[in-house]
Design a protein around this motif. Structure first.
Motif, PDB file in Angstrom:
ATOM      1  N   ASP A 250      35.648  33.742  39.394  1.00 28.18           N
ATOM      2  CA  ASP A 250      35.243  33.787  38.142  1.00 28.18           C
ATOM      3  C   ASP A 250      35.460  32.789  37.151  1.00 28.18           C
ATOM      4  O   ASP A 250      34.571  32.416  36.595  1.00 28.18           O
ATOM      5  N   ARG A 251      36.630  32.428  37.063  1.00 26.73           N
ATOM      6  CA  ARG A 251      37.115  31.633  36.035  1.00 26.73           C
ATOM      7  C   ARG A 251      36.914  30.179  36.281  1.00 26.73           C
ATOM      8  O   ARG A 251      36.820  29.511  35.172  1.00 26.73           O
TER       9      ARG A 251
ATOM     10  N   LEU B  89      43.211  27.806  27.608  1.00 30.23           N
ATOM     11  CA  LEU B  89      43.229  28.656  28.727  1.00 30.23           C
ATOM     12  C   LEU B  89      44.176  29.603  28.487  1.00 30.23           C
ATOM     13  O   LEU B  89      45.316  29.300  27.846  1.00 30.23           O
TER      14      LEU B  89
ATOM     15  N   ASP C 296      40.752  35.406  41.121  1.00 31.77           N
ATOM     16  CA  ASP C 296      40.460  34.913  39.774  1.00 31.77           C
ATOM     17  C   ASP C 296      39.679  33.798  39.443  1.00 31.77           C
ATOM     18  O   ASP C 296      38.845  33.742  38.444  1.00 31.77           O
TER      19      ASP C 296
ATOM     20  N   SER D 230      44.579  30.619  36.100  1.00 37.42           N
ATOM     21  CA  SER D 230      43.724  29.599  35.363  1.00 37.42           C
ATOM     22  C   SER D 230      44.313  28.346  36.221  1.00 37.42           C
ATOM     23  O   SER D 230      45.248  27.963  36.387  1.00 37.42           O
TER      24      SER D 230
END
Ligand SMILES: Nc1ncnc2c1ncn2[C@@H]1O[C@H](COP(=O)(O)OP(=O)(O)OP(=O)(O)O)[C@@H](O)[C@H]1O
Ligand SMILES: [Mg+2]
Length: 359
Positions: free
Chosen positions: A298-299, A163, A295, A171
């Motif tokens: 999407d991640r 990551l 974030d 993350s």
């Protein structure tokens, strides 16, 4: 193993003393886990991966076997030998035996201790207190380390999972091991929200033992419970029923007895513990700042640790959070691979690691 671009490069060159020392004695990274201990050697990657188990002469601290050799003795040991797991819930429960275990692994990595002692990076749960950190540091120093640096397990797991921990994006890593579940959101090389709960694979095994004791009056061993979990364990209600036959001891007669175990029963046995793991992920998401949380849409969430492989767990987490969930490559070695990546640039990274305080 080099992991370019993952970690920030910090100022601070390698001192002459460290350089000379490093020529004779490589740095080591240790994932001191409740279930498994992994050792990475600078420049060589992972060189040991064995259960965190020690066999001793009963009533003494005289070590008879460590790791693989000791694990096969669990439940089959003669009365004169006791098999002990010196780590519990991610932290040291037996100082002396943890030290013996660390000595075994250090010797395995660099041979018998000579003049040169290795620097150690040890991964520890993010929720441990100062006393617990001190215990890890002291054990490692007594086992032969020259310096001990601590890294939180979820950070090491995130690095090992590849990551982008040092970038300004959120993350999320969830490391579900034997003793602890570590949930963390990481951005700019720091942990911005985290939770460490002492519920993971061992609790699932214990729940299976209790369930079949209550249901059939049969006590099964820890290794058998773990095998049941591997074969039938599931986080979601099973679509079709599967049955296996296992052996235990009848509580009433004291005699050996076989029982049939179904995947639906195992699902029911571990349901509460699985729910606690899911809740810890939701709690961290609730505490994550909106920019970073966005974030994660999407991640997604990355899972590491042995228990992340429980059937249906990633689907359940995805259903409960609405986020994509993926399993890291080689989830059992993520933390050790993260430690190995740190060793490649240890001098520059020391400022972001904690130095354990020994007595
Ligand atoms: N396929 C699988 N399905 C379910 N559980 C599994 C599977 N493979 C391994 N496990 C469980 O994973 C756990 C070990 O994982 P891991 O080695 O990541 O833990 P650890 O790092 O030693 O523990 P901790 O990080 O909590 O101190 C054990 O409880 C084991 O039973
Ligand atoms: Mg672990």
């Amino acid at each position: 193993m080099r992991t370019p671009g993952i970690l920030p490069t910090l100022p601070g060159g390698m001192g002459l003393y460290s350089r000379i020392h490093g020529m004779f004695c490589p740095d080591l990274g240790i994932d001191l886990g409740t279930a498994n201990t992994l050792v990475a050697v600078q420049g060589r990657g992972i060189i040991a991966n064995e259960p965190s188990v020690v066999a001793v002469k009963r009533g003494t601290k005289q070590v008879e076997a460590v790791g693989d050799q000791a694990k096969i003795m669990i439940g089959k040991n003669p009365g004169s030998i006791e098999v002990i797991r010196p780590m519990k819930d991610g932290v040291i429960s037996d100082l002396e035996l943890t030290e013996a275990m660390l000595r075994y692994f250090i010797e395995k990595a660099i041979g018998k201790r000579g003049v040169f002692r290795p620097r150690l990076v040890v991964a520890v749960p993010s929720g441990i207190n100062e006393v617990e950190k001190g215990a890890v540091t002291n054990s490692a120093m007594r086992a032969g380390a020259r310096e001990v640096h601590l890294i939180s397990e979820p950070m090491a797991a995130a690095i090992g999972a590849g990551l982008p921990v040092s970038e300004p994006v959120g993350s999320m890593i969830v490391d579900i091991g034997g003793g602890t579940t570590e949930v963390a959101v990481i951005s700019l090389a720091g942990i911005v929200a985290s939770e460490s709960v002492r519920v993971a694979g061992d609790e699932l095994d214990q729940a299976i033992i209790k369930h079949f004791k209550d249901l059939h009056g049969v006590v099964i061993g820890e290794n058998t419970a773990e095998q049941i979990k591997f074969q039938l364990g599931c986080a979601l209600p099973p679509a079709e029923e599967r049955t296996i036959s296992v052996r235990g001891r009848d509580l009433r007669t004291g005699m050996p007895r076989s029982i049939d175990v179904t995947n639906t029963q195992v699902y029911q046995a571990i349901h509460h513990q699985v729910a606690s793991i899911v809740n810890s992920v939701k709690m961290v998401l609730e505490r994550t700042a909106p920019e970073l949380a966005s974030d994660l849409i999407d991640r997604g969430i990355t899972l590491a640790g042995g228990t992340s492989q429980l059937a249906g767990l990633s689907e359940l987490l995805s259903q409960e959070t609405g986020l994509p969930v993926k399993l890291a490559k080689e989830p059992l070695t993520c933390v050790a691979r993260g430690c190995a990546a740190l060793l490649e640039n240890l001098d520059a990274l020391l400022p972001i690691l904690e130095s354990g305080k020994a007595d």
